[in-house]
Design an enzyme around this catalytic site. Structure first.
Site, mmCIF file in Angstrom:
data_model
loop_
_atom_site.group_PDB
_atom_site.id
_atom_site.type_symbol
_atom_site.label_atom_id
_atom_site.label_comp_id
_atom_site.label_asym_id
_atom_site.label_seq_id
_atom_site.Cartn_x
_atom_site.Cartn_y
_atom_site.Cartn_z
ATOM 1 N N ASP A 1 96.668 34.988 -32.330
ATOM 2 C CA ASP A 1 97.425 35.741 -31.327
ATOM 3 C C ASP A 1 96.562 35.934 -30.089
ATOM 4 O OD1 ASP A 1 99.369 35.933 -33.282
ATOM 5 O OD2 ASP A 1 98.781 37.949 -33.900
ATOM 6 N N SER B 1 100.163 43.262 -39.425
ATOM 7 C CA SER B 1 101.555 43.641 -39.135
ATOM 8 C C SER B 1 101.665 44.864 -38.231
ATOM 9 C CB SER B 1 102.332 43.889 -40.444
ATOM 10 O OG SER B 1 102.517 42.689 -41.133
ATOM 11 N N GLU C 1 101.294 45.979 -46.525
ATOM 12 C CA GLU C 1 102.195 44.899 -46.118
ATOM 13 C C GLU C 1 102.938 44.285 -47.308
ATOM 14 O OE1 GLU C 1 100.685 42.303 -42.812
ATOM 15 O OE2 GLU C 1 98.796 43.191 -43.408
ATOM 16 N N ARG D 1 97.308 31.532 -37.768
ATOM 17 C CA ARG D 1 97.920 31.838 -36.470
ATOM 18 C C ARG D 1 96.948 32.654 -35.642
ATOM 19 N NH1 ARG D 1 101.887 35.525 -37.538
ATOM 20 N NH2 ARG D 1 101.020 36.793 -35.869
ATOM 21 N N GLY E 1 103.029 35.288 -41.741
ATOM 22 C CA GLY E 1 104.328 35.653 -42.299
ATOM 23 C C GLY E 1 105.279 34.473 -42.329
ATOM 24 N N GLU F 1 93.513 38.218 -32.244
ATOM 25 C CA GLU F 1 93.191 38.241 -33.675
ATOM 26 C C GLU F 1 93.703 36.969 -34.322
ATOM 27 O OE1 GLU F 1 96.347 40.734 -36.040
ATOM 28 O OE2 GLU F 1 95.809 41.872 -34.247
ATOM 29 N N ASN G 1 95.475 35.327 -37.993
ATOM 30 C CA ASN G 1 96.184 35.588 -39.246
ATOM 31 C C ASN G 1 95.960 34.398 -40.167
ATOM 32 O OD1 ASN G 1 98.176 38.060 -38.703
ATOM 33 N ND2 ASN G 1 98.034 36.825 -36.847
ATOM 34 N N TYR H 1 109.790 42.860 -37.747
ATOM 35 C CA TYR H 1 110.510 42.616 -39.005
ATOM 36 C C TYR H 1 111.919 43.202 -39.083
ATOM 37 C CZ TYR H 1 105.736 41.516 -40.303
ATOM 38 O OH TYR H 1 104.477 40.990 -40.327
#
Length: 302
Positions: free
Chosen positions: A253, A146, A18, A251, A272, A266, A268, A212
């Site tokens: 999800d 990602s 990443e 974060r 990002g 999951e 984070n 992205y």
């Protein structure tokens, strides 16, 4: 600002898969800090040792590395040893958060809703796993972010090849039940959950390209969910972040099924911060600009 924060390193780049995303995130963070008068400098640990943070007299770190080394507790431990404050989760939460398997096991242990899953290896009975989890299903490396290495298996007999591809990224590979009612995310800033986002990719699922590169992914913030459902998801997201030891920002999800039931996916621990990223989008929904968000995250190091 220079007196408040001192000399700030924006830790970006690194050596994970990443790296490019981290450089994009770091560039945005660096520009925002400079715009607000902070004495900020880029620092890529693939180019010089972390010990240079000490010799170059940095006071704190905005940690925006993604993936292994940056998000798995390794660099967090090094910064603890160096005695340099940093943004984001600590050693334990970072290590657990990047490991989807351990995250799932912890969430499962405290009764949080997660999709059914199986840990698979080369000796697995792939046909039996397909039958148990149903098709389609997802295969993913346990410690990549990602959507790197994530594969959707739609046809019977496809699990073995998907495992072999995901296994190139990680020795731990998870097969996971498909939940088809929508993809969502919830951003944590301190103890608060920002407005949730529903993600509607034009691709098969919310993959690297949709995250992205493409501009045709639709984001609904906040999503149209019943108040009681939103309240329960917020409670579960806070619990999920607390269980892994999360702090500062992160974060979570999650997925919804067609019946309106949610399943945590999951976490984070270094979200990002690119132009396409979800965290700044959630912050904008409550009137927090990108620059103010960056400062709020940096404030957690004071």
């Amino acid at each position: 600002m220079k007196q408040k924060y001192g000399k700030v390193a924006v830790l970006m780049g690194g050596t994970s898969s990443e790296r490019e995303v981290s450089l994009m995130s770091g560039s945005g963070v660096l520009t925002a800090l400079l715009d607000r008068g902070v004495d900020a400098h880029p620092f890529d640990p693939s180019e010089k040792p972390l010990s240079a943070l000490k010799s170059e007299q940095f006071d704190r770190v905005f940690l925006i590395l993604h993936g292994p080394f940056g998000e798995d507790g390794t660099v967090q431990g090094a910064l603890e040893v160096l005695g340099i404050p940093y943004t984001g989760c600590g050693v334990m939460a970072s290590a657990v958060g990047l490991d989807k398997l351990r995250t799932k096991l912890l969430w499962q242990a405290v009764g949080l809703p997660i999709p059914a899953f199986e840990l698979i290896d080369a000796k697995s009975d792939f046909a039996a796993v397909e039958k148990k989890l149903g098709l389609p299903l997802f295969v993913k490396p346990a410690t990549e972010g990602s959507s790197v290495g994530v594969i959707k298996v739609k046809e019977a007999g496809g699990l073995k090849a998907a495992f072999e591809e995901a296994n190139r990224f990680d020795p731990l590979v998870i097969a996971e039940q498909f939940v088809g009612g929508g993809e969502y995310t919830a951003a944590m800033l301190g103890d608060n959950v920002l407005p949730m986002i529903k993600i509607e990719p034009a691709t098969e699922f919310y993959d690297y390209e949709a995250k992205y590169i493409r501009d045709d992914t639709v984001y609904r913030c906040p999503p149209d969910l019943p108040a009681a459902t939103t309240e329960q998801i917020v409670a579960d997201v806070k619990k999920a972040f607390w269980v892994i030891g999360g702090k500062s920002w992160g974060r979570v999800d999650f997925l919804m099924d067609e019946a309106g039931k949610h399943y945590l996916l999951e976490v984070n621990t270094a979200p990002g911060m690119t132009s396409h990223s979800l965290f700044p989008m959630a912050a904008r929904a409550v009137g927090i600009s990108y620059e103010d968000l960056v400062l709020k995250v940096l404030d957690t190091t004071l």
